[in-house]
Design a protein around this motif. Structure first.
Motif, PDB file in Angstrom:
ATOM      1  N   GLY A 165       0.810  -1.212   0.000  1.00  0.00           N
ATOM      2  CA  GLY A 165       0.000   0.000   0.000  1.00  0.00           C
ATOM      3  C   GLY A 165       0.839   1.257   0.000  1.00  0.00           C
ATOM      4  N   THR A 166       0.172   2.398  -0.267  1.00  0.00           N
ATOM      5  CA  THR A 166       0.790   3.722  -0.241  1.00  0.00           C
ATOM      6  C   THR A 166       0.076   4.551   0.815  1.00  0.00           C
ATOM      7  OG1 THR A 166       1.375   3.583  -2.583  1.00  0.00           O
ATOM      8  CG2 THR A 166       1.332   5.783  -1.583  1.00  0.00           C
ATOM      9  N   PHE A 167       0.859   5.284   1.635  1.00  0.00           N
ATOM     10  CA  PHE A 167       0.302   5.971   2.794  1.00  0.00           C
ATOM     11  C   PHE A 167       0.926   7.360   2.920  1.00  0.00           C
ATOM     12  CE2 PHE A 167       0.704   1.445   3.434  1.00  0.00           C
ATOM     13  CZ  PHE A 167      -0.567   1.043   3.834  1.00  0.00           C
ATOM     14  N   ALA A 168       0.280   8.228   3.697  1.00  0.00           N
ATOM     15  CA  ALA A 168       0.801   9.565   3.987  1.00  0.00           C
ATOM     16  C   ALA A 168       1.670   9.511   5.234  1.00  0.00           C
ATOM     17  CB  ALA A 168      -0.337  10.554   4.186  1.00  0.00           C
ATOM     18  N   TYR A 169       2.733  10.300   5.244  1.00  0.00           N
ATOM     19  CA  TYR A 169       3.618  10.339   6.411  1.00  0.00           C
ATOM     20  C   TYR A 169       2.861  10.767   7.668  1.00  0.00           C
ATOM     21  CZ  TYR A 169       7.938   9.693   3.711  1.00  0.00           C
ATOM     22  OH  TYR A 169       8.942   9.178   2.924  1.00  0.00           O
ATOM     23  N   GLU A 170       1.887  11.650   7.494  1.00  0.00           N
ATOM     24  CA  GLU A 170       1.169  12.162   8.666  1.00  0.00           C
ATOM     25  C   GLU A 170       0.282  11.100   9.318  1.00  0.00           C
ATOM     26  OE1 GLU A 170      -2.657  14.100   6.312  1.00  0.00           O
ATOM     27  OE2 GLU A 170      -1.116  15.410   7.146  1.00  0.00           O
ATOM     28  N   ASP A 171       0.062   9.950   8.626  1.00  0.00           N
ATOM     29  CA  ASP A 171      -0.794   8.896   9.180  1.00  0.00           C
ATOM     30  C   ASP A 171      -0.012   7.835   9.949  1.00  0.00           C
ATOM     31  OD1 ASP A 171      -3.016  10.108   8.098  1.00  0.00           O
ATOM     32  OD2 ASP A 171      -2.912   8.968   6.218  1.00  0.00           O
ATOM     33  N   VAL A 172       1.338   7.951   9.998  1.00  0.00           N
ATOM     34  CA  VAL A 172       2.144   6.964  10.716  1.00  0.00           C
ATOM     35  C   VAL A 172       1.780   6.993  12.204  1.00  0.00           C
ATOM     36  CG1 VAL A 172       4.503   6.336  11.364  1.00  0.00           C
ATOM     37  CG2 VAL A 172       4.015   7.148   9.048  1.00  0.00           C
ATOM     38  N   PRO A 173       1.583   5.801  12.902  1.00  0.00           N
ATOM     39  CA  PRO A 173       1.759   4.438  12.373  1.00  0.00           C
ATOM     40  C   PRO A 173       0.591   4.019  11.475  1.00  0.00           C
ATOM     41  CG  PRO A 173       1.028   4.353  14.643  1.00  0.00           C
ATOM     42  CD  PRO A 173       1.263   5.808  14.342  1.00  0.00           C
ATOM     43  N   VAL A 174       0.881   3.090  10.539  1.00  0.00           N
ATOM     44  CA  VAL A 174      -0.127   2.662   9.569  1.00  0.00           C
ATOM     45  C   VAL A 174      -0.343   1.154   9.696  1.00  0.00           C
ATOM     46  CG1 VAL A 174       0.394   4.526   7.954  1.00  0.00           C
ATOM     47  CG2 VAL A 174       1.628   2.370   7.768  1.00  0.00           C
ATOM     48  N   ARG A 175      -1.529   0.737   9.266  1.00  0.00           N
ATOM     49  CA  ARG A 175      -1.905  -0.692   9.299  1.00  0.00           C
ATOM     50  C   ARG A 175      -1.858  -1.218   7.872  1.00  0.00           C
ATOM     51  NH1 ARG A 175      -7.007  -3.270   8.881  1.00  0.00           N
ATOM     52  NH2 ARG A 175      -7.232  -5.185  10.140  1.00  0.00           N
ATOM     53  N   VAL A 176      -1.075  -2.308   7.650  1.00  0.00           N
ATOM     54  CA  VAL A 176      -0.911  -2.857   6.310  1.00  0.00           C
ATOM     55  C   VAL A 176      -1.283  -4.343   6.332  1.00  0.00           C
ATOM     56  CG1 VAL A 176       0.902  -1.217   5.710  1.00  0.00           C
ATOM     57  CG2 VAL A 176       1.525  -3.420   6.666  1.00  0.00           C
ATOM     58  N   GLY A 177      -1.752  -4.829   5.174  1.00  0.00           N
ATOM     59  CA  GLY A 177      -2.124  -6.223   5.037  1.00  0.00           C
ATOM     60  C   GLY A 177      -3.383  -6.345   4.191  1.00  0.00           C
ATOM     61  N   PRO A 178      -4.003  -7.504   4.132  1.00  0.00           N
ATOM     62  CA  PRO A 178      -3.604  -8.696   4.890  1.00  0.00           C
ATOM     63  C   PRO A 178      -2.401  -9.391   4.276  1.00  0.00           C
ATOM     64  CG  PRO A 178      -5.478  -9.188   3.493  1.00  0.00           C
ATOM     65  CD  PRO A 178      -5.225  -7.715   3.334  1.00  0.00           C
ATOM     66  N   ILE A 179      -1.647 -10.087   5.154  1.00  0.00           N
ATOM     67  CA  ILE A 179      -0.500 -10.876   4.732  1.00  0.00           C
ATOM     68  C   ILE A 179      -0.858 -12.346   4.948  1.00  0.00           C
ATOM     69  CG2 ILE A 179       1.935 -11.381   5.139  1.00  0.00           C
ATOM     70  CD1 ILE A 179       2.224  -8.526   6.168  1.00  0.00           C
ATOM     71  N   SER A 180      -0.845 -13.122   3.899  1.00  0.00           N
ATOM     72  CA  SER A 180      -1.266 -14.526   3.953  1.00  0.00           C
ATOM     73  C   SER A 180      -0.177 -15.400   4.585  1.00  0.00           C
ATOM     74  CB  SER A 180      -1.580 -15.018   2.539  1.00  0.00           C
ATOM     75  OG  SER A 180      -1.856 -16.404   2.553  1.00  0.00           O
ATOM     76  N   PHE A 181      -0.613 -16.442   5.285  1.00  0.00           N
ATOM     77  CA  PHE A 181       0.334 -17.371   5.906  1.00  0.00           C
ATOM     78  C   PHE A 181       1.237 -18.043   4.873  1.00  0.00           C
ATOM     79  CE2 PHE A 181      -2.575 -18.303   9.814  1.00  0.00           C
ATOM     80  CZ  PHE A 181      -2.211 -17.073  10.343  1.00  0.00           C
ATOM     81  N   ASP A 182       0.786 -18.163   3.625  1.00  0.00           N
ATOM     82  CA  ASP A 182       1.552 -18.909   2.633  1.00  0.00           C
ATOM     83  C   ASP A 182       2.504 -18.025   1.815  1.00  0.00           C
ATOM     84  OD1 ASP A 182      -0.212 -17.486   1.124  1.00  0.00           O
ATOM     85  OD2 ASP A 182      -1.248 -19.241   0.265  1.00  0.00           O
ATOM     86  N   GLU A 183       2.594 -16.721   2.130  1.00  0.00           N
ATOM     87  CA  GLU A 183       3.575 -15.877   1.441  1.00  0.00           C
ATOM     88  C   GLU A 183       4.988 -16.278   1.857  1.00  0.00           C
ATOM     89  OE1 GLU A 183       3.074 -11.701   1.632  1.00  0.00           O
ATOM     90  OE2 GLU A 183       0.942 -11.732   1.112  1.00  0.00           O
TER      91      GLU A 183
END
Length: 827
Positions: free
Chosen positions: A247-265
C-alpha cells in the motif's frame, strides 16, 4: 503551573505491598558498605547492608551523587554498581521511603578501576543548515578523566574541538544520508561512536512492526508499522515486500496498518520507500507467520511522562508510550494495584488520570497484555511533591586573570521528595543530585551570570541566580591597518592587513568590508594576512574594514580607507621610444609616456615581444640597450593591468654620424634657476644640432660653438632633467644625458659647484676649471700673503708659473654673496 518529567525504563523493579503504612519510629542500624573489585569495564560494586527493627513497607532508596536505586529489606545485602572513575568522592545515603527524614549517610571515598576513561554521548538535536552542514547538540557522560574538551570526528575526518558542556551545539559537514559521529577525549584513546541519520537527506529508520488482527480462519494477519523519518522528499511512501506492494500511505498517518499478509507468502523483509526518492528507504526483517501462534508478545521502550497541576488541584496525570511485537485484543495498566483500561493497541500515547497526588508514595506503573498476562513491562516513578523551599544561596566565582574559570554554587533545600535538580544557563541544562552540593559549574561564558535552578520533578520549585561578572575581560585590537597591494583587473584588487591584539579567547578573527563579511582568518605569529581578489565597491568614495574575534564581535577595530583606485580605466598617451645608435647593430633605447593613473602604479614593459622589466611610473624614462639588433620595425607593449598600450617603433643605425661622450658640468644657479655647460664628441656629418630638454626643444646650435652654456632651468629639487642631442638632417644620430634633479637652494648649489672645481698642472702654469660661479680669485702663499688677485670672467683661469716661485699655494674663490671656497695647488 503544570510541569512534566520523563522516566525511561532501564531496569525492572518489582515492588510488592505498595500501600502506605505509617511508621512512627525510624530504624536504620549498623549500616555497612563494602567495596568489591571492578566488575566490568570501569564499574565497581558496593555491597550494602543494615538492620531495621521495623522494615519499610515501601522500600529503601539507596543513592549516591551519580544516581539511586530502590530496594526491599529482604534483598539485603544489596550490591550497588557505581562508576570507578577515579574522580567522584562517593557519599552513600540510605533513605526509608515510608518515614520522612529517616536516612543515614556514609562516605565511601574515591573508587578507581583499571579502565580509567569512558565516554557516553546522547544526540539531543539535529538540524540541517543551508543544506551544507548539520547543527548537532549532544549530552555527555564522561568518567575516569578530568578532560574539559573533546575532539569531534565524522567519517574519519577531524571536525573540531569543543568544550565538555551538555547542550553545546557544533557543526558537522554533510557527508551522506548516514554518517558516523566519533567523540574522543585524551587523543583517540577514549571514544564513543554514534550513527547519524542526516536531517539534510531523506531517511527512514527506527522501524517497528507489530502483528495485529491475526485471523486463523482467513489464515492472514495485519501489521501496524511505525518509524522515524528525516526530510522526506514527498508527502507519502509505499510499503511492500519483494513481490507484493502492501500500500501507499501519507507520512502524517504513521503508524499505519498494512495487510492482509497470507500465511503462505514466502517473502521476508518489509521495505518502506519514499514516493519520490527511491534511495530514501527503510526496512524491517519479518518472516511470514504460518499461524497466529507463531509470534509471542514482547513489550519494550516504555516511557512514562508525568504531568502535575501544582497551581490548581495538585493532581497527577500519566502519559505512556511503548513498543510491542503483537497487538492482541488490548492491554491494561496497573498503578499501585489500581487497574486502568482496557486500552487498544496503536493509539498511543495513553493517558491515565488525573489521580490524587501523594508526595511520599512511589508510583509503580505496569502494562499487562490482555491476551498474554505474562507479557508485561513496568517502571517506578518517584514520589512527587508541589512543596519545596530553596534558601541561603551562595555563589563564588573563580577567575584566571580575566577569564571566568568556574562558579561554585550552594544552597539549602527543604520539602523536596526528588533527589536531583536542574541548573539552566545560557549554554545548556545540567542535572545534579542535591547530595552533590556545593557544585562547581565550568564552561560558562565570560559575561554576567544568569542561572535558573529547578527541581527535577517539581517545576514550581525554582531559584533564580544572578551575579555581575567579577572577571573583567578586556579584549582589544590595536594597530589594525589595511594596505593596498595591486589591481588585478578593473574593480578587483589585492590587499593585505596587519593588527595587534590582547586577551583573545579564540584563534580566529572575522574580517568585514563595508559591513559584509569577507572571511575568517586564523591568528598567526607573523601577523600579516592577504585579501586576494577583493571586488571593490566602486560607487563609494570611502571604504571601511572591520576586524573582530569570531566569538566576540563587540571587540572590533575599524580601518577607514579612501576608495581603492582600481575602478577608473587608466589612459596611456604620448608614447616615445627614442634610440641612440652605438654602431650598426647596437642601440640604446629610451621609453617614456604620459599616464593619468596613480604614480605608484606598476607596469610591465615588453619590447621585441619579451619582458624587459617591471617598473612604476616614477621610474620613467626606462633606458635599456641592445648589442645585436638589426635596424627595422619592432613591437612594444605596456601593461598596467587595468589599462594597456601597444604599437611599433623603428630605427636605422649607420656609421656616418656619431654623437657620444656627452658631458654636462659647471652648473651654477641664479635666483633659483641654473645654467649648465654641455660638450660632446661628434663626427663632422653636419654643422648644427638640436637640444631637447625633457621632450621640449630647447634650441638649435652650431657644433663649432661647443662647449656652450645652456639655461636657465628651474632648480626646484623636484624636476629631473634629460638632455637629448640630435644632429640635424641626420637619421638616428644623437645621444642623451640624464642630469637628474638639480637643487638651487643656496647650500645645495655650493656643494654642486665645489664638486665641479678642478685644477691641472701644465708647462706654463696651473689651469683652474669649473669656477664660472665665482667672481674673484686670490692666490695666497704659505705665509698668508695675497700675492695675486684676478676677476673671473669665464669657467677657467690660468695661474702662470713664471710669475711665482715653485711651491704650494692656496687659491681662494669668492662668489657674489661673499662666500669663499679655498683649494690647494702646486706651481
Amino acid at each position: 503551573m503544570i510541569y512534566k518529567t520523563l522516566y525511561r525504563t532501564f531496569s525492572i523493579i518489582i515492588l510488592l505491598g505498595l500501600q502506605h503504612i505509617a511508621i512512627s519510629q525510624c530504624s536504620l542500624e549498623n549500616l555497612s558498605v563494602t567495596i568489591i573489585d571492578c566488575v566490568n569495564d570501569n564499574n565497581a560494586g558496593l555491597v550494602i547492608n543494615f538492620q531495621s527493627d521495623t522494615p519499610s513497607t515501601i522500600g529503601y532508596q539507596i543513592a549516591t551523587q551519580l544516581g539511586f536505586e530502590v530496594v526491599q529489606y529482604n534483598q539485603l545485602p544489596y550490591t550497588l554498581i557505581v562508576s570507578g572513575n577515579c574522580i567522584t568522592d562517593y557519599n552513600l545515603t540510605v533513605k526509608d521511603l515510608s518515614i520522612a527524614d529517616c536516612e543515614k549517610t556514609q562516605n565511601v571515598g574515591v573508587i578507581c578501576c583499571d579502565v580509567m576513561c569512558n565516554i557516553e554521548t546522547e544526540i539531543t538535536a539535529l538540524e540541517c543548515i543551508d543544506n551544507e552542514s548539520i547543527l548537532t547538540t549532544v549530552d555527555f557522560n564522561i568518567t575516569g578523566t578530568n578532560a574539559d574538551s573533546v575532539d569531534i570526528f565524522t567519517n574519519d575526518n577531524y571536525v573540531s574541538t569543543i568544550a565538555v558542556s551538555n547542550g553545546s551545539p557544533f557543526l558537522l559537514p554533510k557527508l551522506g544520508p548516514v554518517q558516523d559521529l566519533v567523540i574522543c577525549t585524551q587523543g583517540t584513546e577514549c571514544c564513543d561512536t554514534l550513527d547519524i541519520f542526516s536531517p539534510c537527506y531523506c531517511n527512514i529508520f527506527d522501524v517497528h512492526a507489530a502483528v495485529t488482527d491475526c485471523d486463523s480462519i482467513m489464515e492472514a494477519y495485519f501489521l501496524r508499522i511505525d518509524f522515524e523519518t528525516t526530510s522526506p522528499s514527498s508527502d507519502s511512501f509505499s510499503i511492500g515486500r519483494t513481490n507484493n506492494l502492501l500500500g501507499t500511505f501519507a507520512y502524517e498517518d504513521v503508524p499505519v496498518r498494512v495487510g492482509p499478509i497470507s500465511f503462505d507468502e514466502n517473502d521476508n523483509d518489509i521495505f518502506i520507500v519514499d514516493q519520490v526518492d527511491i534511495l530514501c528507504f527503510g526496512f524491517i526483517p519479518h518472516n511470514t507467520l504460518d499461524s497466529c501462534e507463531a509470534i509471542t508478545c514482547e513489550l519494550t521502550d516504555l516511557d512514562v511522562l508525568s504531568t502535575i497541576d501544582c497551581d490548581n488541584s495538585g493532581d497527577v496525570t500519566f502519559s505512556l508510550e511503548f513498543q510491542t511485537t503483537l497487538e492482541s485484543e488490548g492491554f491494561q495498566v496497573l498503578i499501585n494495584e489500581n487497574t486502568y483500561g482496557p486500552f487498544q493497541y496503536g493509539q498511543q500515547p495513553y493517558e491515565i488520570g488525573p489521580l490524587a497526588l501523594d508526595s511520599v508514595t512511589l508510583y509503580h506503573v505496569e502494562i499487562i497484555d490482555l491476551g498474554d498476562s505474562s507479557c508485561t513491562i513496568d517502571t517506578t516513578v518517584l514520589p512527587i511533591s508541589c512543596d519545596c523551599i530553596y534558601d541561603n544561596l551562595t555563589i563564588t566565582q573563580f577567575c584566571n586573570e580575566e577569564i571566568l574559570v568556574a562558579v561554585l554554587i550552594d544552597f539549602n533545600q527543604s520539602g523536596v521528595v526528588n533527589d536531583s535538580f536542574d541548573i539552566t544557563s545560557v549554554i545548556n541544562t545540567q542535572r545534579f543530585a542535591y547530595s552533590e552540593l556545593p557544585i562547581t559549574l565550568n564552561g560558562l561564558p565570560n559575561e554576567d551570570i544568569s542561572l535558573k535552578i529547578t527541581d527535577a520533578i517539581n517545576s514550581t520549585c525554582t531559584l533564580t541566580v544572578t551575579a555581575d561578572l567579577e572577571c573583567i575581560l578586556e579584549c582589544s585590537i590595536t594597530n589594525f591597518e589595511v594596505e593596498f597591494l595591486s589591481c588585478e583587473e578593473l574593480g578587483v584588487a589585492d590587499l593585505s592587513f596587519t593588527f595587534d591584539y590582547d586577551d583573545f579567547t579564540t584563534d580566529t578573527v572575522t574580517l568585514s568590508y563595508n559591513e559584509n563579511i569577507l572571511g575568517n582568518y586564523i591568528v598567526v605569529d607573523s601577523g600579516e594576512y592577504t585579501i586576494p581578489l577583493l571586488e571593490i565597491d566602486c560607487e563609494l568614495d570611502f571604504n571601511s574594514f572591520s576586524l573582530a574575534p569570531i566569538n566576540d564581535l563587540g571587540c572590533a577595530a575599524e580601518f577607514p580607507m579612501p576608495n581603492i583606485d582600481c575602478c577608473t580605466p587608466c589612459n596611456l598617451s604620448n608614447i616615445q621610444i627614442t634610440n641612440i645608435c652605438i654602431d650598426d647593430m647596437s642601440v640604446n633605447l629610451s621609453v617614456n609616456f604620459d599616464y593619468d593613473g596613480d604614480s605608484t602604479d606598476v607596469f610591465e614593459l615588453y619590447l621585441f615581444e619579451e619582458l624587459i622589466g617591471t617598473y612604476n611610473y616614477t621610474q620613467l624614462p626606462v633606458d635599456t640597450s641592445f648589442t645585436t639588433l638589426s635596424p627595422g620595425e619592432y613591437p612594444y607593449y605596456i601593461d598596467f593591468t587595468i589599462c594597456q598600450n601597444e604599437g611599433t617603433f623603428s630605427f636605422d643605425c649607420d656609421d656616418e654620424c656619431i654623437v657620444e661622450n656627452i658631458t654636462m658640468d659647471s652648473i651654477f644657479c641664479i635666483n633659483g634657476e641654473f645654467f649648465v655647460n654641455i660638450d660632446f664628441d661628434h663626427s663632422e656629418a653636419n654643422d648644427s644640432f638640436m637640444v631637447i630638454v625633457n621632450d621640449i626643444i630647447d634650441g638649435t646650435y652650431a657644433l663649432d660653438n661647443l662647449p656652450l652654456q645652456l639655461g636657465p632651468y628651474e632648480g626646484d629639487n623636484t624636476t629631473g632633467y634629460i638632455f637629448t642631442v640630435i644632429v640635424l638632417d641626420e637619421e638616428n644620430c644623437g645621444d642623451f644625458y640624464n642630469l637628474g634633479i638639480v637643487n638651487c637652494a643656496p647650500n645645495a648649489i655650493d656643494e654642486i659647484i665645489i664638486d665641479n672645481i678642478s685644477w691641472t698642472l701644465q708647462n706654463n702654469g696651473v689651469i683652474v676649471e669649473g669656477i664660472s660661479y665665482y667672481e674673484k680669485m686670490s692666490l695666497v702663499d704659505l705665509n698668508g700673503r695675497v700675492i695675486q688677485q684676478e676677476n673671473i670672467y669665464s669657467d677657467q683661469l690660468l695661474i702662470e708659473k713664471g710669475v711665482h716661485s715653485t711651491g704650494l699655494y692656496f687659491v681662494r674663490l669668492q662668489n657674489q654673496k661673499g662666500n669663499v671656497h679655498t683649494i690647494k695647488i702646486i706651481l
